[in-house]
Structure formats: C-alpha cells, structure tokens
Design a protein around this motif. Structure first.
Motif, PDB file in Angstrom:
ATOM      1  N   VAL A  10      10.027  -0.456  -0.929  1.00  9.75           N
ATOM      2  CA  VAL A  10      10.037   0.973  -0.621  1.00  9.75           C
ATOM      3  C   VAL A  10       9.600   1.772  -1.848  1.00  9.75           C
ATOM      4  O   VAL A  10       8.753   2.661  -1.774  1.00  9.75           O
ATOM      5  CB  VAL A  10      11.440   1.424  -0.157  1.00  9.75           C
ATOM      6  CG1 VAL A  10      11.517   2.935  -0.076  1.00  9.75           C
ATOM      7  CG2 VAL A  10      11.773   0.796   1.189  1.00  9.75           C
ATOM      8  N   MET A  11      10.148   1.389  -2.982  1.00 11.57           N
ATOM      9  CA  MET A  11       9.774   2.050  -4.222  1.00 11.57           C
ATOM     10  C   MET A  11       8.280   1.887  -4.502  1.00 11.57           C
ATOM     11  O   MET A  11       7.593   2.828  -4.908  1.00 11.57           O
ATOM     12  CB  MET A  11      10.572   1.450  -5.383  1.00 11.57           C
ATOM     13  CG  MET A  11      10.388   2.170  -6.697  1.00 11.57           C
ATOM     14  SD  MET A  11      10.638   1.030  -8.110  1.00 11.57           S
ATOM     15  CE  MET A  11       9.096   0.091  -8.118  1.00 11.57           C
ATOM     16  N   PHE A  12       7.819   0.687  -4.235  1.00 15.18           N
ATOM     17  CA  PHE A  12       6.401   0.388  -4.447  1.00 15.18           C
ATOM     18  C   PHE A  12       5.513   1.303  -3.602  1.00 15.18           C
ATOM     19  O   PHE A  12       4.554   1.894  -4.096  1.00 15.18           O
ATOM     20  CB  PHE A  12       6.144  -1.084  -4.090  1.00 15.18           C
ATOM     21  CG  PHE A  12       4.701  -1.428  -3.917  1.00 15.18           C
ATOM     22  CD1 PHE A  12       3.860  -1.495  -5.020  1.00 15.18           C
ATOM     23  CD2 PHE A  12       4.177  -1.687  -2.657  1.00 15.18           C
ATOM     24  CE1 PHE A  12       2.519  -1.806  -4.866  1.00 15.18           C
ATOM     25  CE2 PHE A  12       2.840  -2.003  -2.496  1.00 15.18           C
ATOM     26  CZ  PHE A  12       2.013  -2.059  -3.606  1.00 15.18           C
ATOM     27  N   CYS A  16       2.791   4.126  -4.903  1.00 18.68           N
ATOM     28  CA  CYS A  16       1.392   4.117  -4.482  1.00 18.68           C
ATOM     29  C   CYS A  16       0.987   5.481  -3.944  1.00 18.68           C
ATOM     30  O   CYS A  16      -0.033   6.042  -4.347  1.00 18.68           O
ATOM     31  CB  CYS A  16       1.156   3.057  -3.412  1.00 18.68           C
ATOM     32  SG  CYS A  16       1.067   1.379  -4.061  1.00 18.68           S
ATOM     33  N   ARG A  17       1.799   6.014  -3.064  1.00 25.05           N
ATOM     34  CA  ARG A  17       1.455   7.303  -2.458  1.00 25.05           C
ATOM     35  C   ARG A  17       1.355   8.398  -3.500  1.00 25.05           C
ATOM     36  O   ARG A  17       0.437   9.218  -3.490  1.00 25.05           O
ATOM     37  CB  ARG A  17       2.496   7.670  -1.397  1.00 25.05           C
ATOM     38  CG  ARG A  17       2.348   6.843  -0.133  1.00 25.05           C
ATOM     39  CD  ARG A  17       3.030   7.443   1.064  1.00 25.05           C
ATOM     40  NE  ARG A  17       3.250   6.399   2.063  1.00 25.05           N
ATOM     41  CZ  ARG A  17       4.328   5.614   2.112  1.00 25.05           C
ATOM     42  NH1 ARG A  17       5.304   5.806   1.245  1.00 25.05           N
ATOM     43  NH2 ARG A  17       4.434   4.680   3.025  1.00 25.05           N
ATOM     44  N   LYS A  18       2.308   8.378  -4.435  1.00 30.59           N
ATOM     45  CA  LYS A  18       2.267   9.366  -5.516  1.00 30.59           C
ATOM     46  C   LYS A  18       0.976   9.268  -6.314  1.00 30.59           C
ATOM     47  O   LYS A  18       0.451  10.270  -6.793  1.00 30.59           O
ATOM     48  CB  LYS A  18       3.459   9.145  -6.467  1.00 30.59           C
ATOM     49  CG  LYS A  18       4.658  10.008  -6.125  1.00 30.59           C
ATOM     50  CD  LYS A  18       5.742   9.832  -7.197  1.00 30.59           C
ATOM     51  CE  LYS A  18       7.099  10.257  -6.643  1.00 30.59           C
ATOM     52  NZ  LYS A  18       8.211   9.696  -7.435  1.00 30.59           N
ATOM     53  N   ALA A  19       0.509   8.046  -6.468  1.00 33.75           N
ATOM     54  CA  ALA A  19      -0.701   7.844  -7.268  1.00 33.75           C
ATOM     55  C   ALA A  19      -1.962   8.019  -6.430  1.00 33.75           C
ATOM     56  O   ALA A  19      -3.072   7.856  -6.926  1.00 33.75           O
ATOM     57  CB  ALA A  19      -0.662   6.451  -7.902  1.00 33.75           C
ATOM     58  N   GLY A  20      -1.774   8.315  -5.154  1.00 28.13           N
ATOM     59  CA  GLY A  20      -2.926   8.503  -4.282  1.00 28.13           C
ATOM     60  C   GLY A  20      -3.577   7.206  -3.842  1.00 28.13           C
ATOM     61  O   GLY A  20      -4.735   7.183  -3.435  1.00 28.13           O
ATOM     62  N   LEU A  21      -2.811   6.116  -3.933  1.00 27.62           N
ATOM     63  CA  LEU A  21      -3.338   4.817  -3.508  1.00 27.62           C
ATOM     64  C   LEU A  21      -2.905   4.527  -2.080  1.00 27.62           C
ATOM     65  O   LEU A  21      -1.758   4.793  -1.710  1.00 27.62           O
ATOM     66  CB  LEU A  21      -2.784   3.692  -4.386  1.00 27.62           C
ATOM     67  CG  LEU A  21      -3.210   3.596  -5.839  1.00 27.62           C
ATOM     68  CD1 LEU A  21      -2.726   2.281  -6.403  1.00 27.62           C
ATOM     69  CD2 LEU A  21      -4.711   3.736  -5.982  1.00 27.62           C
ATOM     70  N   LYS A  22      -3.791   3.967  -1.320  1.00 26.07           N
ATOM     71  CA  LYS A  22      -3.409   3.614   0.045  1.00 26.07           C
ATOM     72  C   LYS A  22      -2.560   2.347   0.045  1.00 26.07           C
ATOM     73  O   LYS A  22      -2.792   1.439  -0.731  1.00 26.07           O
ATOM     74  CB  LYS A  22      -4.665   3.401   0.887  1.00 26.07           C
ATOM     75  CG  LYS A  22      -5.402   4.705   1.093  1.00 26.07           C
ATOM     76  CD  LYS A  22      -6.574   4.571   2.018  1.00 26.07           C
ATOM     77  CE  LYS A  22      -7.176   5.954   2.233  1.00 26.07           C
ATOM     78  NZ  LYS A  22      -8.465   5.871   2.949  1.00 26.07           N
ATOM     79  N   VAL A  23      -1.564   2.360   0.934  1.00 24.62           N
ATOM     80  CA  VAL A  23      -0.683   1.197   1.028  1.00 24.62           C
ATOM     81  C   VAL A  23      -1.270   0.228   2.050  1.00 24.62           C
ATOM     82  O   VAL A  23      -1.041   0.371   3.235  1.00 24.62           O
ATOM     83  CB  VAL A  23       0.734   1.626   1.463  1.00 24.62           C
ATOM     84  CG1 VAL A  23       1.633   0.406   1.560  1.00 24.62           C
ATOM     85  CG2 VAL A  23       1.310   2.637   0.487  1.00 24.62           C
ATOM     86  N   ILE A  30       0.370  -8.617  -2.333  1.00 26.74           N
ATOM     87  CA  ILE A  30       0.161  -8.947  -3.739  1.00 26.74           C
ATOM     88  C   ILE A  30       1.383  -8.545  -4.566  1.00 26.74           C
ATOM     89  O   ILE A  30       1.878  -9.320  -5.382  1.00 26.74           O
ATOM     90  CB  ILE A  30      -1.117  -8.268  -4.279  1.00 26.74           C
ATOM     91  CG1 ILE A  30      -2.352  -8.890  -3.615  1.00 26.74           C
ATOM     92  CG2 ILE A  30      -1.210  -8.393  -5.796  1.00 26.74           C
ATOM     93  CD1 ILE A  30      -3.634  -8.102  -3.790  1.00 26.74           C
ATOM     94  N   TYR A  31       1.900  -7.362  -4.291  1.00 17.29           N
ATOM     95  CA  TYR A  31       3.066  -6.910  -5.042  1.00 17.29           C
ATOM     96  C   TYR A  31       4.259  -7.824  -4.766  1.00 17.29           C
ATOM     97  O   TYR A  31       4.952  -8.277  -5.681  1.00 17.29           O
ATOM     98  CB  TYR A  31       3.407  -5.462  -4.681  1.00 17.29           C
ATOM     99  CG  TYR A  31       4.522  -4.896  -5.519  1.00 17.29           C
ATOM    100  CD1 TYR A  31       4.312  -4.641  -6.868  1.00 17.29           C
ATOM    101  CD2 TYR A  31       5.778  -4.656  -4.979  1.00 17.29           C
ATOM    102  CE1 TYR A  31       5.332  -4.147  -7.665  1.00 17.29           C
ATOM    103  CE2 TYR A  31       6.802  -4.159  -5.770  1.00 17.29           C
ATOM    104  CZ  TYR A  31       6.575  -3.902  -7.100  1.00 17.29           C
ATOM    105  OH  TYR A  31       7.588  -3.414  -7.899  1.00 17.29           O
ATOM    106  N   GLN A  32       4.471  -8.085  -3.494  1.00 17.05           N
ATOM    107  CA  GLN A  32       5.549  -8.975  -3.058  1.00 17.05           C
ATOM    108  C   GLN A  32       5.477 -10.336  -3.767  1.00 17.05           C
ATOM    109  O   GLN A  32       6.454 -10.830  -4.314  1.00 17.05           O
ATOM    110  CB  GLN A  32       5.383  -9.173  -1.549  1.00 17.05           C
ATOM    111  CG  GLN A  32       6.316 -10.169  -0.919  1.00 17.05           C
ATOM    112  CD  GLN A  32       7.657  -9.538  -0.601  1.00 17.05           C
ATOM    113  OE1 GLN A  32       7.770  -8.326  -0.504  1.00 17.05           O
ATOM    114  NE2 GLN A  32       8.659 -10.378  -0.469  1.00 17.05           N
ATOM    115  N   THR A  33       4.296 -10.911  -3.751  1.00 14.31           N
ATOM    116  CA  THR A  33       4.102 -12.227  -4.357  1.00 14.31           C
ATOM    117  C   THR A  33       4.379 -12.181  -5.849  1.00 14.31           C
ATOM    118  O   THR A  33       5.020 -13.066  -6.411  1.00 14.31           O
ATOM    119  CB  THR A  33       2.663 -12.709  -4.115  1.00 14.31           C
ATOM    120  OG1 THR A  33       2.410 -12.701  -2.716  1.00 14.31           O
ATOM    121  CG2 THR A  33       2.446 -14.111  -4.661  1.00 14.31           C
TER     122      THR A  33
END
Lengths: 143, 143
Positions: A10-12, A16-23, A30-33
């Motif tokens: 959730v934090m991730f 991402c959204r704050k940085a303007g990156l699409k989830v 990748i993050y999970q792994t």
DNA sequence: CTCTGTGCAAACACTTTGCAGCTAA
DNA sequence: TTAGCTGCAAAGTGTTTGCACAGAG
C-alpha cells in the motif's frame, strides 16, 4: 502476495502515485520480489523469479524499474555501478565521497573512521579483511 | 618517472618479486600511472594514459594487471565489481558484509553505525545523501 | 632456457536505446 | 483519451578467455 506485506505494498502504491508513476502489475511484482528477497538480487535474478508468474515480462522492464526505484528511494544499489571498475593506488587510510551527478570520487580523511570497531558478533562469524566508510551525495561543483 | 616516486617504485618491485611476479615495463608503467592519479581511474583511463608512452600496450594487460594488484594489496577497487548491479529493498538502517569468495552480501545491524557523524569539513563542501559502513571478508561458509 | 606475461581477437555478460503497441489513470 | 510504460531487438560498453609469441629471470 503474502498478507504480511500488504502494508508495504500500500505504501509502495502511494509513493508511486505521489511521484507520478503508474502502478503497473509489473512494478508491483518487481517491488514485491525485491522486498521478499534477502539476497540482494541482480536485475536478472529478479527477472527470473518474476517470469514464473508473469511469463511475458522483459528483463529491460526489470532493469528500468529497479533503477527507477533507486531514484525514488524505494530501493538502492548495494553492489556494482553498471560502470567500469575503478582503482585506487593510495594505500594510506582514507575514505571516499562520490558525487552521484558527475561520478567523481574524492578522497578525504577523517581519523575516527580509520579504526571503527568491528562488532564482536560480526567478528566472531566472519573474517573481516576490509572496512569501509563511504559517503555519497552532490559535490561542490554540481550543487 | 618523477624522483619523488622512486621509493614507491622500489617497494613495488620488491613486492612483485616476493609474490613471484615478473617486473615488466608494462607493470611498472601501470603502477606508476595509478599512484600518480588522484582520479580513481578505470582500466581504460589507465590504458589511454600509458598508450602515449607505450603505444603497443593492450587494454587486457591493464585489466589483468590492475586485478593482480588488487589481489596483492598494491591497489584496490573503489567502484564497480565487474559484476551486475545488485539491489536492496530493505530501507531500514543496516549495514552490509560481503564475502569476497562466494560474493554473498549479508545484512547486519549495528546501531552505532547508523548515525556516524559527517565531518564538518565534508558537510560544508558536499551535500551528503547517503552514508555507508561496509565490511568485506570471508564468510563462515567459505572459511 | 624456461615459464610467466603480453597482445590480439573472439566471446561473453550486462546495460542502454529507439520504437511501436499497450495500459493505467 | 493520452501520457507514460512495456517488450523487443539491436547496439554499446566493459570484462574474460584461449592462444601464440615475447621477454624477464
């Protein structure tokens, strides 16, 4: 996805959204792994792992994404710079500062860092051959 | 060759002989170039520099020689491992130990290392973004 | 003379780039 | 809808390897 990692995911997504990156589902995988691994994996290792569940993912995406995470502070590089090895012939005690913009590596010397103690718990298990204190940041010329 | 470096060159030749390495003019030139540089050069940079005086030298020789120096303790690698970048998703304070044999990177945590002070002289000139304490050696399994 | 070191070329490993199609917002 | 992301393929960069010849000891 393990329940225990829900908070982190959730934090991730928020980061991402704050940085303007699409989830995207690739980025989540990748993050999970990465956070599930204790092995400080290379892009290729992350890629192989994810390929089991997302067979169409490409190594490039993993590479690009991990570097993106590094920029955002969601992960960082612990080994290898992707650039050439660089050598130092100065064998006197000293420390290094590296500018992440111009890539310059600058020597400095701070006596207190010469003899930092190896925690006994570590010394008991491993044979320490080299101790390093290293700073990274922006140099005077690049500021 | 600058007079001031004579001592170092003599020491260098002794170290080579003790290690059973032949003292070739290439090796002398590489060592000389390395200790004269403050730029933490890559193999390629050393190569270009030497090529001016020894036009027949090859990049391979420089690469092999610098790695040899690293093994002997005449120089060391300050950046890049020649291997792939490796990432860490653990953003809590911790430090790393790397086994130079099996290449494993192991996390450990020693509270005193979390808040090492940046020397004021450094903080004044550079903007420090990351502080690292890093140990290298032989792990329990490889001993 | 002998055996290590060197230069060359090819192989290899990792990363980066350009682009067309895809997808989250 | 559309700006950003992905997958693919090709190119780029750095490192390693095998081999024949050269040169230090």
């Amino acid at each position: 996805m393990a329940q225990i990692d829900n908070d982190k995911m959730v934090m991730f997504e928020e980061r991402c959204r704050k940085a303007g990156l699409k989830v995207t589902h690739q980025r989540k995988a990748i993050y999970q792994t990465l956070i599930e691994s204790k092995l400080h994996p290379s892009a290729d290792q992350v890629y192989r792992q994810i390929k089991r569940s997302i067979s169409t993912i490409s190594l490039d995406t993993v590479n690009r994404t991990l570097q993106k995470f590094n920029e955002l502070g969601l992960a960082f590089t612990v080994e290898g710079s992707g650039e050439a090895r660089r050598y130092d012939g100065n064998m006197h005690d000293h420390q290094h500062f590296k500018c992440i913009k111009c890539r310059r590596i600058i020597d400095f010397h701070h006596g207190e860092f010469d003899d930092i103690d190896i925690p006994p718990a570590i010394a008991k298990i491993y044979k320490i051959l080299r101790k390093t204190v290293y700073f990274e940041g922006i140099c005077d010329k690049c500021k």
